[in-house]
Design a protein around this motif. Structure first.
Motif, mmCIF file in Angstrom:
data_model
loop_
_atom_site.group_PDB
_atom_site.id
_atom_site.type_symbol
_atom_site.label_atom_id
_atom_site.label_comp_id
_atom_site.label_asym_id
_atom_site.label_seq_id
_atom_site.Cartn_x
_atom_site.Cartn_y
_atom_site.Cartn_z
ATOM 1 N N LEU A 258 19.096 14.054 32.977
ATOM 2 C CA LEU A 258 20.529 14.389 32.878
ATOM 3 C C LEU A 258 21.039 13.549 31.546
ATOM 4 C CD1 LEU A 258 21.485 13.778 36.736
ATOM 5 C CD2 LEU A 258 20.994 16.099 35.420
ATOM 6 N N SER A 259 20.532 12.595 31.114
ATOM 7 C CA SER A 259 21.142 11.721 30.160
ATOM 8 C C SER A 259 20.326 12.470 28.751
ATOM 9 C CB SER A 259 20.800 10.395 30.258
ATOM 10 O OG SER A 259 21.375 9.691 31.392
ATOM 11 N N PHE A 260 19.464 12.740 28.829
ATOM 12 C CA PHE A 260 18.786 13.315 27.581
ATOM 13 C C PHE A 260 18.176 14.647 27.641
ATOM 14 C CE2 PHE A 260 18.258 8.718 27.531
ATOM 15 C CZ PHE A 260 18.591 8.159 26.295
ATOM 16 N N GLY A 261 17.558 14.997 28.741
ATOM 17 C CA GLY A 261 16.933 16.387 28.767
ATOM 18 C C GLY A 261 17.907 17.591 28.488
ATOM 19 N N LYS A 262 19.194 17.395 29.236
ATOM 20 C CA LYS A 262 20.136 18.321 28.820
ATOM 21 C C LYS A 262 20.468 18.634 27.625
ATOM 22 C CE LYS A 262 23.443 18.457 31.985
ATOM 23 N NZ LYS A 262 24.412 18.130 32.690
ATOM 24 N N LYS A 263 20.812 17.446 26.896
ATOM 25 C CA LYS A 263 21.138 17.616 25.450
ATOM 26 C C LYS A 263 20.193 18.156 24.555
ATOM 27 C CE LYS A 263 24.178 13.617 25.992
ATOM 28 N NZ LYS A 263 24.535 11.980 25.559
ATOM 29 N N ILE A 264 18.695 17.860 24.840
ATOM 30 C CA ILE A 264 17.801 18.414 24.170
ATOM 31 C C ILE A 264 17.547 19.532 24.051
ATOM 32 C CG2 ILE A 264 15.355 18.172 23.857
ATOM 33 C CD1 ILE A 264 15.507 15.105 24.681
ATOM 34 N N ILE A 265 17.487 19.884 25.530
ATOM 35 C CA ILE A 265 17.322 21.793 25.669
ATOM 36 C C ILE A 265 18.565 22.419 24.938
ATOM 37 C CG2 ILE A 265 17.603 23.519 27.581
ATOM 38 C CD1 ILE A 265 16.021 21.580 29.338
ATOM 39 N N GLN A 266 19.825 21.918 25.218
ATOM 40 C CA GLN A 266 20.855 22.601 24.428
ATOM 41 C C GLN A 266 20.796 22.508 23.054
ATOM 42 O OE1 GLN A 266 24.758 20.704 25.306
ATOM 43 N NE2 GLN A 266 25.686 22.647 25.026
ATOM 44 N N LYS A 267 20.333 21.736 22.360
ATOM 45 C CA LYS A 267 20.203 21.556 20.993
ATOM 46 C C LYS A 267 19.099 22.432 20.488
ATOM 47 C CE LYS A 267 20.652 18.353 17.236
ATOM 48 N NZ LYS A 267 20.784 16.699 16.675
ATOM 49 N N TYR A 268 17.905 22.288 21.132
ATOM 50 C CA TYR A 268 16.896 22.772 20.357
ATOM 51 C C TYR A 268 16.000 24.014 21.012
ATOM 52 C CZ TYR A 268 16.809 18.215 18.261
ATOM 53 O OH TYR A 268 17.305 17.200 17.410
ATOM 54 N N ARG A 269 16.503 24.591 21.989
ATOM 55 C CA ARG A 269 16.240 25.637 22.742
ATOM 56 C C ARG A 269 16.909 26.958 22.592
ATOM 57 N NH1 ARG A 269 14.014 25.195 28.832
ATOM 58 N NH2 ARG A 269 12.722 23.323 27.805
ATOM 59 N N LYS A 270 16.365 27.956 22.210
ATOM 60 C CA LYS A 270 16.858 29.044 22.096
ATOM 61 C C LYS A 270 17.098 30.117 23.370
ATOM 62 C CE LYS A 270 15.456 30.141 17.167
ATOM 63 N NZ LYS A 270 14.812 30.992 16.188
ATOM 64 N N LYS A 271 18.175 30.514 23.683
ATOM 65 C CA LYS A 271 18.374 31.181 24.806
ATOM 66 C C LYS A 271 17.827 30.350 26.268
ATOM 67 C CE LYS A 271 18.477 35.680 22.549
ATOM 68 N NZ LYS A 271 17.733 36.740 22.593
ATOM 69 N N PRO A 272 18.134 29.013 26.299
ATOM 70 C CA PRO A 272 17.911 28.413 27.488
ATOM 71 C C PRO A 272 18.411 28.966 28.782
ATOM 72 C CG PRO A 272 19.600 27.127 26.386
ATOM 73 C CD PRO A 272 19.558 28.259 25.372
ATOM 74 N N SER A 273 17.827 28.759 29.930
ATOM 75 C CA SER A 273 18.361 29.351 31.299
ATOM 76 C C SER A 273 19.149 28.500 31.653
ATOM 77 C CB SER A 273 17.028 29.291 32.164
ATOM 78 O OG SER A 273 16.533 28.103 32.549
ATOM 79 N N LYS A 274 20.256 28.769 32.683
ATOM 80 C CA LYS A 274 21.285 28.233 33.229
ATOM 81 C C LYS A 274 20.752 26.969 33.967
ATOM 82 C CE LYS A 274 25.371 28.711 36.044
ATOM 83 N NZ LYS A 274 26.109 29.588 36.921
ATOM 84 N N ALA A 275 19.479 26.980 34.617
ATOM 85 C CA ALA A 275 18.954 25.981 35.417
ATOM 86 C C ALA A 275 18.421 24.895 34.539
ATOM 87 C CB ALA A 275 17.774 26.558 36.142
ATOM 88 N N SER A 276 17.604 25.192 33.283
ATOM 89 C CA SER A 276 17.370 24.094 32.461
ATOM 90 C C SER A 276 18.437 23.332 32.026
ATOM 91 C CB SER A 276 16.691 24.914 31.115
ATOM 92 O OG SER A 276 15.358 25.465 31.927
ATOM 93 N N LEU A 277 19.628 24.109 31.728
ATOM 94 C CA LEU A 277 20.736 23.349 31.084
ATOM 95 C C LEU A 277 21.434 22.643 31.981
ATOM 96 C CD1 LEU A 277 22.383 26.346 28.960
ATOM 97 C CD2 LEU A 277 21.432 24.319 27.948
ATOM 98 N N GLN A 278 21.237 22.851 33.416
ATOM 99 C CA GLN A 278 22.023 22.009 34.480
ATOM 100 C C GLN A 278 21.227 20.889 35.033
ATOM 101 O OE1 GLN A 278 22.745 24.955 37.636
ATOM 102 N NE2 GLN A 278 24.658 25.584 36.939
ATOM 103 N N LYS A 279 19.776 20.918 34.824
ATOM 104 C CA LYS A 279 18.899 20.233 35.312
ATOM 105 C C LYS A 279 18.278 19.152 34.060
ATOM 106 C CE LYS A 279 17.721 22.511 39.560
ATOM 107 N NZ LYS A 279 16.764 23.051 40.386
ATOM 108 N N GLY A 280 18.048 19.962 32.851
ATOM 109 C CA GLY A 280 17.176 19.398 32.059
ATOM 110 C C GLY A 280 15.880 18.522 32.221
ATOM 111 N N ASN A 281 15.239 19.554 33.174
ATOM 112 C CA ASN A 281 13.897 18.610 33.723
ATOM 113 C C ASN A 281 12.781 19.399 33.446
ATOM 114 O OD1 ASN A 281 14.519 21.015 35.087
ATOM 115 N ND2 ASN A 281 13.939 20.167 37.080
ATOM 116 N N ASP A 282 12.958 20.328 32.051
ATOM 117 C CA ASP A 282 11.590 21.007 31.779
ATOM 118 C C ASP A 282 11.455 20.975 30.111
ATOM 119 O OD1 ASP A 282 13.801 22.567 30.949
ATOM 120 O OD2 ASP A 282 12.871 24.592 31.783
ATOM 121 N N VAL A 283 11.975 20.174 29.539
ATOM 122 C CA VAL A 283 11.906 19.656 27.998
ATOM 123 C C VAL A 283 10.499 19.680 27.585
ATOM 124 C CG1 VAL A 283 12.160 17.933 26.353
ATOM 125 C CG2 VAL A 283 13.943 18.138 28.162
ATOM 126 N N THR A 284 9.952 20.270 26.810
ATOM 127 C CA THR A 284 8.758 20.531 26.247
ATOM 128 C C THR A 284 8.670 19.160 25.226
ATOM 129 O OG1 THR A 284 9.400 21.808 24.100
ATOM 130 C CG2 THR A 284 9.009 23.116 26.288
#
Length: 408
Positions: A258-284
């Motif tokens: 929640l503290s880092f994952g959500k921000k990382i996905i939002q900034k670096y992933r193209k077309k992230p899923s809604k679940a990824s943006l909410q949970k931030g638990n699948d950062v590569t």
């Protein structure tokens, strides 16, 4: 006629007097100029002597009482010296050892003290010598212990009972050491330090672990000067992956999600899923590395789990007595416990686990990182490799030489 003659004589007399005054003035000016020139020459000579003797760095601009740590200059100075170092270059295959004369001095001191003569330094001595060599080269003027700001000493734990200072670094047996320190304090009524849970050591017994930053400047200086000072490190690239594995891949690490994952996905992933943006638990791992590099480039404060060792322990400000390594963890912890005379108090295993990642796991993870970011990672963690006597990572050499490696 007589009157005219008197007038002429008077004029001549005035001219003589005036000329004499001018002559005296000129002589005075010349004398002053000579004195000033002499003083100027004397001043220049004194500067030359001082610089030659190494007592004053004429290009040193930071004062010793500067209220912050400039040890980050290690990065800039080292990279400036090395230029655009090629990762596969011959000078990059091994960390730079101290010059031979340092080792010879250390051995000579052993002989002078009546100790057993050793033809070479032990591995432990070599680590400290290497660190001190580079610190002296990079920062020849170091502040005294009382001038080190308390904010720079928050990672250093204090054991007053056994006169020990320990710089804790996450991902390098930090929890094991905290358990040992709590157990030695007598606060936990257990048979073994391994019986203390990780959650308790960070909550229930956290007040037992004082930080050096909690003390006044004179008290900090006294402890830095007199206590046995240690830090433990790990291969920086393996530790970086360990941080990712435990904080982002682990499903239970919701705080980092929640503290880092959500921000990382939002900034670096193209077309992230809604679940990824909410949970931030699948950062590569590739996204995580990009985030770490960008944060360091922008001089943002890095989280302690992936911040460089030298920024947490300040080896060029604190004169450490021993540097332990994760790769030889049990042996090095045993060395410290014997040094502070408490080895007999610890029974059984010293650590709960000393897990290291298989080479295949690390290779697969770093293979997803673009080549230009591998170069940036090396530049970022190069000071740690150099200061703490780690050789150039074979992982990077392998990936760069791999024919099917793609720079995305």
């Amino acid at each position: 006629m007589l009157r005219r003659v008197n007038f002429a004589e008077a004029r001549n007399e005035r001219r003589v007097i005036h000329g004499s005054k001018n002559s005296k003035m000129i002589r005075s000016v010349v004398t002053c100029a000579k004195i000033l020139l002499f003083l100027l020459n004397l001043w220049v000579l004194s500067i030359v002597l001082v610089v030659v003797l190494g007592k004053w760095q004429i290009f040193e601009t930071r004062g010793m009482s500067q209220p912050y740590d400039t040890s980050h200059l290690i990065v800039m100075r080292e990279l400036k010296e090395d230029g655009d170092r090629k990762l596969t270059g011959p000078s990059a295959t091994k960390s730079n050892p101290p010059p031979p004369e340092i080792s010879n001095v250390a051995v000579k001191q052993k002989v002078d003290k009546g100790l057993h003569f050793a033809p070479s330094l032990t591995e432990e001595e070599d680590r400290i010598n290497t660190m001190r060599h580079w610190c002296q080269k990079l920062r020849p003027n170091l502040p005294t212990a009382d001038l080190i700001p308390s904010v720079k000493l928050q990672q250093i734990l204090v054991d007053d009972k056994h006169k020990l200072l320990y710089c804790q670094i996450p991902g390098v047996a930090q929890n094991d050491w905290r358990k040992i320190l709590v157990f030695l304090s007598g606060a936990a009524k257990v048979k073994s330090h391994l019986d203390i849970s990780v959650s308790d050591v960070h909550s229930k017994y956290s007040k037992q672990l004082k930080r050096l930053s909690d003390f006044s400047a004179p008290e900090r200086k006294k402890r830095i000067d007199k206590y046995y000072k240690i830090s433990f490190v790990r291969d920086p690239l393996e530790r970086l992956y360990s941080s990712y594995d435990n904080k982002f891949k682990a499903k239970w690490s919701t705080y980092f999600h929640l503290s880092f994952g959500k921000k990382i996905i939002q900034k670096y992933r193209k077309k992230p899923s809604k679940a990824s943006l909410q949970k931030g638990n699948d950062v590569t791992f590739r996204e995580f590395v990009q985030y770490v590099i960008d944060a360091d480039d922008n001089e943002e404060h890095l989280n302690e789990h992936w911040e460089q060792f030298y920024k947490q322990c300040h080896p060029c400000l604190i004169p450490y007595d021993f540097v332990g390594k994760y790769e030889s963890l049990n042996k090095d912890i045993d060395h410290v416990l014997k040094a502070i005379k408490v080895r007999g108090n610890i029974k059984g295993s010293l650590v709960a686990s000393n897990y290291t990642y298989p080479k295949q796991t690390l290779t697969a993870a770093y293979k997803t990182v673009p080549l230009n970011n591998l170069h940036k990672l090396w530049k970022m963690y190069y000071p740690d490799y150099n200061l703490y006597s780690y050789p150039f990572p074979s992982l990077l050499k392998q990936l760069i030489k791999t024919k099917d490696y793609t720079d995305y």
